[in-house]
Enzyme design. Structure first.
Site, PDB file in Angstrom:
ATOM      1  N   ASP A 136     -10.832   8.749 -20.565  1.00 54.84           N
ATOM      2  CA  ASP A 136     -11.153   8.865 -21.910  1.00 54.84           C
ATOM      3  C   ASP A 136      -9.950   9.158 -22.698  1.00 54.84           C
ATOM      4  O   ASP A 136      -9.734   9.929 -23.208  1.00 54.84           O
ATOM      5  CB  ASP A 136     -11.955  10.087 -22.851  1.00 54.84           C
ATOM      6  N   TYR A 213     -13.551  -0.859 -13.061  1.00 61.15           N
ATOM      7  CA  TYR A 213     -12.925  -0.662 -14.397  1.00 61.15           C
ATOM      8  C   TYR A 213     -11.318  -1.001 -14.712  1.00 61.15           C
ATOM      9  O   TYR A 213     -10.989  -2.024 -15.407  1.00 61.15           O
ATOM     10  CB  TYR A 213     -12.665   1.487 -14.583  1.00 61.15           C
TER      11      TYR A 213
END
Length: 233
Positions: A136, A213
């Protein structure tokens, strides 16, 4: 981990993020209730290869494994190595359990929670590889202290790796990239950057699979993706 000051970038801070998304489907719930307890990293005490796998095998650690695609790929590629994955997102843990069950992978142990809570319990000099892929980014400056790539965690990576062990880092976020390189530059005494020029960070290394992803980052968002390898001195 309340002993560490959140505002001090040299310390190890608790990291933030969502812990649950969509309700688990029937099979996912079943795996979470029945398989996870059998392969979960204990909540307390030292974490060693012998305790987890019954033998002193090479030990790998993935921080924030997402849906577990990379973790499962590596474990299947290296069946005689032990793998630990830590992920706070319940749905990601459930997805990883699906890979483990379908591929019958006996060399993975999972921790549903903060990776640093496990990493600090691994004896120094125990790990062969550490993976931090697409963490993140927390792109706002005021949230920079929440990033995994900060001095405290990076020093812990160095402590836990064996001499010659490898830390792999990947991101598709330019802000995080600049921040991570700045942090790693402060740790050149512990890490050697394994690079042979631009191709080294533009090309996915051998044994590093493309996850969904990464594919989405490239094809949907048209992001560049950067790959970095650092060797413990």
């Amino acid at each position: 981990m309340s002993a560490f000051k959140e505002g001090d970038p040299t310390t190890i801070n608790r990291l933030y993020g969502r812990s649950i998304g969509k309700p688990l489907r029937g099979r996912q719930q079943e795996l979470f209730e029945n398989l996870l307890p059998k392969i979960a990293v204990p909540d307390a005490g030292p974490v060693t290869a012998k305790d987890l796998f019954g033998e002193d095998c090479p030990l790998h650690f993935e921080i924030g494994f997402g849906s577990g695609e990379h973790l499962a790929y590596r474990a299947d590629l290296l069946p005689n190595h032990g793998f630990i994955g830590a992920e706070p997102f319940l749905n990601g843990v459930a997805a990883a359990l699906g890979h483990i069950d379908e591929q019958r992978l006996a060399n993975i142990r999972l921790f549903h929670g903060d990776a640093l809570d496990v990493l600090k319990r691994i004896p120094d000099g125990s790990l062969t590889m550490i993976y931090l892929l697409h963490p993140d980014p927390w792109p706002k400056n005021k949230h920079a202290k929440r990033r995994m790539m900060n001095d405290g965690p990076v020093q812990m990576f160095a402590d836990k790796l064996k001499p010659g062990g490898e830390f792999r880092f990947g991101t598709d976020h330019a802000v995080y990239l600049r921040h991570a390189l700045m942090v790693m530059q402060r740790h050149t005494g512990s890490f050697e950057w394994v690079t042979k020029g631009r191709d080294s960070w533009d090309t996915r290394p051998s044994g590093w699979p493309m996850t969904r992803y990464e594919q989405k980052a490239r094809e949907v968002y048209e992001h560049e993706v950067w790959y970095f390898r650092y060797r413990k001195r």
